[in-house]
Design an enzyme around this catalytic site. Sequence first.
Site, mmCIF file in Angstrom:
data_model
loop_
_atom_site.group_PDB
_atom_site.id
_atom_site.type_symbol
_atom_site.label_atom_id
_atom_site.label_comp_id
_atom_site.label_asym_id
_atom_site.label_seq_id
_atom_site.Cartn_x
_atom_site.Cartn_y
_atom_site.Cartn_z
ATOM 1 N N ASN A 1 12.045 -13.178 -2.890
ATOM 2 C CA ASN A 1 10.890 -12.420 -2.422
ATOM 3 C C ASN A 1 10.016 -13.194 -1.443
ATOM 4 O OD1 ASN A 1 8.544 -10.364 -2.709
ATOM 5 N ND2 ASN A 1 7.668 -12.304 -3.414
ATOM 6 N N TYR B 1 10.068 -12.609 13.218
ATOM 7 C CA TYR B 1 10.020 -12.142 11.825
ATOM 8 C C TYR B 1 11.141 -11.146 11.566
ATOM 9 C CZ TYR B 1 8.436 -9.298 7.875
ATOM 10 O OH TYR B 1 8.366 -8.591 6.699
ATOM 11 N N GLY B 2 11.259 -10.129 12.429
ATOM 12 C CA GLY B 2 12.298 -9.122 12.239
ATOM 13 C C GLY B 2 13.690 -9.705 12.317
ATOM 14 N N ALA B 3 13.901 -10.655 13.230
ATOM 15 C CA ALA B 3 15.220 -11.273 13.359
ATOM 16 C C ALA B 3 15.585 -12.069 12.114
ATOM 17 C CB ALA B 3 15.250 -12.182 14.585
ATOM 18 N N LYS C 1 14.687 -11.435 9.099
ATOM 19 C CA LYS C 1 15.017 -10.483 8.042
ATOM 20 C C LYS C 1 16.317 -9.728 8.345
ATOM 21 C CE LYS C 1 11.578 -11.065 5.145
ATOM 22 N NZ LYS C 1 11.795 -11.482 3.737
#
Length: 248
Positions: free
Chosen positions: A91, A156-158, A160
């Site tokens: 998490n 950040y998106g990459a 994840k």
Amino acid sequence: MSMDLSLDLFGKTALVTGATAGIGRAVAVELAGLGAEVVVHGRDPDRGAETAREIEASGGKARFEAADLAVPDEVRRLAEAVGSVDILINNAGVYRFASTAEADDAFFDLHIDLNLRAPFILVQKLVPGMAARGFGAVVNLSTFGAWKPARGAGIYGASKAGLDLLTQIWADEFGPSGVRVNAVSAGPTHTPGTAGGVADALTGVIALGRVAEAEEIAHVVVFLATPAASYVNGSVVQVHGGLRATSG
């Protein structure tokens, strides 16, 4: 063939990273409520002790382990301190915003180290033990930003998106040994980390027209960790309230 499809986690041990606040804390409390002994991870000993006390006050079992997951050796030390687990909830994560031109090496490294490398090391160190015992569950916390572009959130998106792919790779690697690996792609959620209004700013793109509460995401995470989800493996479950359709 009779199968255990219950929500019962008695006798199981779970590690929840980033469990001292927000979604992680909600997950830890709910896992303990289903009977699991929970290892609460975080960086703040006071908040960790508070979370463990909350679980124990409700009749559950918990202990706290501190580690800075941005440091690889700290991640390995955490895995060693925890020992054998049946459930791993990856998490802990970081989300900061900058354009490509603004992002420096430290910004890039923090996202990759915490959001991608730390889960990789924990899976590498803990999941082979699950496979040897013939059962286990891993749930990775991801985001709809892994596939929906957002300004300033590229790194950040990459990070994840990489975690989403690893989820499917791990499902293939460990599934034959009885270990299920899934991810939850969460939408904007009210947590201490979004207290500045970051989540609320996204309500316009959510079909339900509101931000999630941490417990709403936690319910899905915990379900995936239980025997009730025994045939769910390699999935990235979308939990974002639905996205509004674009015109044209």
